[in-house]
Design an enzyme around this catalytic site. Sequence first.
Site: not given
Ligand code: IMP
Length: 179
Positions: A107, A163
């Site tokens: 994300d 989740d």
């Molecule tokens: P980032 O650190 O912002 O890249 O987010 C990644 C982490 O956030 C992943 O390991 C997921 O656990 C969680 N995550 C991000 N987006 C989602 C989503 O749409 N659904 C579920 N979990 C998400």
Amino acid sequence: MERTIYKSQVGQILIDADSIASAISALARQITSTFKQSQDVSVIVLLDGAKRFADDLFGFINDGKFRLEYIDVKSYNGTESAGAVEINGDLPNLEGADVLIIDDIYDSGTTMKHMTETVKSHNPGIVKTCVLLKKQTPRDYADVVDFYAFDIPDCFVVGYGLDYNGQYRQLSYIAELCI
Ligand code: IMP
Ligand code: MG
């Protein structure tokens, strides 16, 4: 103990189970080819979300040199990124090892960037990253994803391991969440 009732429901299906299976088998071929020269590969699987994806992915790779190591990592609270990444427990010894880090979704990139930097501080060999889903989110830094299966819109998704506060992981497809 009092239980919290979340007012949420599963919305539109974005990726069905058959599409997930065929994309994962293609990813398995890419990963096998990338690590062709490696003797041993430590596969760091970020719990809880990436477990199902990693287990299915390595179900297509019949090679014992890939050692799956599950690491508990948290960065999300509900549908909001908590900003900081928390690793619970120790990483295995990665000195000189080739490493593949696996997460369910990319994300903001905070989780993968933090994990990549942490792994690299252990003097490993090559380090690659793999996610099932990549969101179209503006990021503060360059991508650190080497392999991924699907681009998805910038919305919160559940299913196939992902989740919402512990709910909907068990779905065999990826769907948008409506809150
Ligand atoms: P980032 O650190 O912002 O890249 O987010 C990644 C982490 O956030 C992943 O390991 C997921 O656990 C969680 N995550 C991000 N987006 C989602 C989503 O749409 N659904 C579920 N979990 C998400
Ligand atoms: Mg996660």
